[in-house]
Design a protein around this motif. Structure first.
Motif, mmCIF file in Angstrom:
data_model
loop_
_atom_site.group_PDB
_atom_site.id
_atom_site.type_symbol
_atom_site.label_atom_id
_atom_site.label_comp_id
_atom_site.label_asym_id
_atom_site.label_seq_id
_atom_site.Cartn_x
_atom_site.Cartn_y
_atom_site.Cartn_z
ATOM 1 N N PRO A 64 0.823 -1.211 0.000
ATOM 2 C CA PRO A 64 0.000 0.000 0.000
ATOM 3 C C PRO A 64 0.860 1.266 0.000
ATOM 4 N N ALA A 65 0.342 2.308 -0.609
ATOM 5 C CA ALA A 65 1.057 3.586 -0.638
ATOM 6 C C ALA A 65 1.316 4.057 0.790
ATOM 7 N N GLY A 66 2.490 4.552 1.014
ATOM 8 C CA GLY A 66 2.841 5.077 2.333
ATOM 9 C C GLY A 66 3.436 4.056 3.283
ATOM 10 N N GLN A 67 3.309 2.775 2.974
ATOM 11 C CA GLN A 67 3.893 1.755 3.839
ATOM 12 C C GLN A 67 5.389 1.651 3.573
ATOM 13 N N LYS A 68 6.170 1.460 4.635
ATOM 14 C CA LYS A 68 7.618 1.329 4.507
ATOM 15 C C LYS A 68 8.017 -0.113 4.838
ATOM 16 N N PRO A 69 7.932 -1.025 3.859
ATOM 17 C CA PRO A 69 8.293 -2.414 4.147
ATOM 18 C C PRO A 69 9.801 -2.539 4.387
ATOM 19 N N ALA A 70 10.164 -3.459 5.267
ATOM 20 C CA ALA A 70 11.581 -3.653 5.582
ATOM 21 C C ALA A 70 11.863 -5.113 5.903
ATOM 22 N N ILE A 71 13.107 -5.491 5.602
ATOM 23 C CA ILE A 71 13.639 -6.809 5.953
ATOM 24 C C ILE A 71 14.620 -6.578 7.093
ATOM 25 N N VAL A 72 14.470 -7.347 8.174
ATOM 26 C CA VAL A 72 15.407 -7.265 9.301
ATOM 27 C C VAL A 72 16.301 -8.493 9.252
ATOM 28 N N ARG A 154 13.762 -4.445 16.765
ATOM 29 C CA ARG A 154 12.569 -4.505 15.903
ATOM 30 C C ARG A 154 11.541 -3.458 16.332
ATOM 31 N N LYS A 155 11.355 -3.297 17.635
ATOM 32 C CA LYS A 155 10.414 -2.276 18.118
ATOM 33 C C LYS A 155 10.882 -0.875 17.726
ATOM 34 N N LYS A 156 12.178 -0.643 17.794
ATOM 35 C CA LYS A 156 12.755 0.652 17.395
ATOM 36 C C LYS A 156 12.443 0.920 15.927
ATOM 37 N N TYR A 157 12.651 -0.085 15.086
ATOM 38 C CA TYR A 157 12.380 0.085 13.662
ATOM 39 C C TYR A 157 10.893 0.332 13.407
ATOM 40 N N GLU A 158 10.034 -0.364 14.120
ATOM 41 C CA GLU A 158 8.595 -0.113 13.978
ATOM 42 C C GLU A 158 8.271 1.322 14.382
ATOM 43 N N GLY A 161 8.506 3.789 11.776
ATOM 44 C CA GLY A 161 7.515 3.707 10.709
ATOM 45 C C GLY A 161 7.661 2.546 9.748
ATOM 46 N N TYR A 162 8.606 1.653 10.009
ATOM 47 C CA TYR A 162 8.790 0.504 9.117
ATOM 48 C C TYR A 162 7.774 -0.591 9.419
ATOM 49 N N THR A 163 7.341 -1.287 8.381
ATOM 50 C CA THR A 163 6.570 -2.515 8.513
ATOM 51 C C THR A 163 7.556 -3.646 8.285
ATOM 52 N N LEU A 164 7.831 -4.412 9.309
ATOM 53 C CA LEU A 164 8.855 -5.459 9.242
ATOM 54 C C LEU A 164 8.242 -6.714 8.623
ATOM 55 N N ILE A 165 8.420 -6.839 7.329
ATOM 56 C CA ILE A 165 7.756 -7.916 6.602
ATOM 57 C C ILE A 165 8.496 -9.238 6.733
ATOM 58 N N ALA A 166 9.805 -9.202 6.999
ATOM 59 C CA ALA A 166 10.585 -10.433 7.125
ATOM 60 C C ALA A 166 11.674 -10.234 8.164
ATOM 61 N N ASP A 167 11.900 -11.280 8.949
ATOM 62 C CA ASP A 167 12.968 -11.299 9.952
ATOM 63 C C ASP A 167 13.813 -12.535 9.656
ATOM 64 N N VAL A 168 15.114 -12.321 9.416
ATOM 65 C CA VAL A 168 15.993 -13.401 8.993
ATOM 66 C C VAL A 168 17.116 -13.562 10.009
ATOM 67 N N GLY A 169 17.279 -14.781 10.531
ATOM 68 C CA GLY A 169 18.332 -15.034 11.504
ATOM 69 C C GLY A 169 18.641 -16.512 11.598
ATOM 70 N N GLY A 178 8.276 -11.642 18.614
ATOM 71 C CA GLY A 178 7.514 -11.189 17.449
ATOM 72 C C GLY A 178 7.961 -9.836 16.915
ATOM 73 N N HIS A 179 6.986 -9.046 16.488
ATOM 74 C CA HIS A 179 7.202 -7.741 15.860
ATOM 75 C C HIS A 179 7.840 -7.896 14.478
#
Length: 194
Positions: A64-72, A154-158, A161-169, A178-179
């Motif tokens: 969606p417009a305005g969403q900031k998706p991110a990979i952590v 992850r909470k800091k990134y949220e 304004g980021y939407t954390l779509i993937a968490d890789v570890g 979560g988050h």
């Protein structure tokens, strides 16, 4: 006589220190022997990286417009092949992350590395081919533990304004609390590969 007694005390103290250190050396050697070869590890990483790439393809198709998706991403033995090839990327992960970046995802890192390693860590990641849109490390004033630090990142990134779509570890501590929308766990071989 007093000099011999002091020497004996120093020797006894040194022997105790060596005796305490030996099990730690033996434990480290046992962990290293429990690890697969680099090629086996990369074969174990490949399906996770493929799943990440497929997921990013679907997830980033209709942002969606305005969403900031991110990979952590975790760093050691996730983004960088720290154990097998220090300073080099885990190429399959880098390729998936680059795909995500090309399709609008920010690239954020959450690591238990010390705060004073910030600049050297950014250099290491960029030299390996990663873009670093954010780097969150263990606080300089102490740490509550790996899982809490990663969750705090992850909470800091949220909060930014980021939407954390993937968490890789590669450790369970990369995912606790979560988050993030979806987690991708690389092998750690029962904690032997940190």
């Amino acid at each position: 006589m007093l000099k011999r007694t002091r020497i004996a005390a120093v020797l006894a103290s040194t022997m105790c220190t060596v005796a305490v250190a030996l099990p730690n050396v033996a434990q480290a050697a046992a962990r290293s022997e429990a690890l697969p070869s680099k090629s086996e590890w990369l074969a174990d990483v490949a399906p996770v990286a493929s799943d990440l790439r497929d997921y990013l393809g679907h997830r980033l198709a209709g942002v969606p417009a305005g969403q900031k998706p991110a990979i952590v991403l975790d760093i050691d033995n996730t983004s960088l092949a720290t154990h097998y090839d220090p300073g080099r990327p885990v190429q399959a992960i880098l390729d998936a992350v680059r795909y995500g970046q090309q399709h609008g995802a920010a690239v954020l890192f959450a690591s238990y590395r010390d705060a004073d390693s910030h600049d050297s860590t950014v250099r290491e990641l960029t030299s390996a081919g990663y873009t670093v849109d954010g780097l969150c490390l263990k606080p300089a004033d102490g740490s509550p533990g790996k899982a809490e630090v990663k969750l705090g990142c992850r909470k800091k990134y949220e909060g930014e304004g980021y939407t954390l779509i993937a968490d890789v570890g590669n450790r369970s501590t990369d995912f606790e609390g979560g988050h993030y929308e979806k987690g991708f766990k690389l092998p750690d071989y029962d904690g032997a590969l940190s």
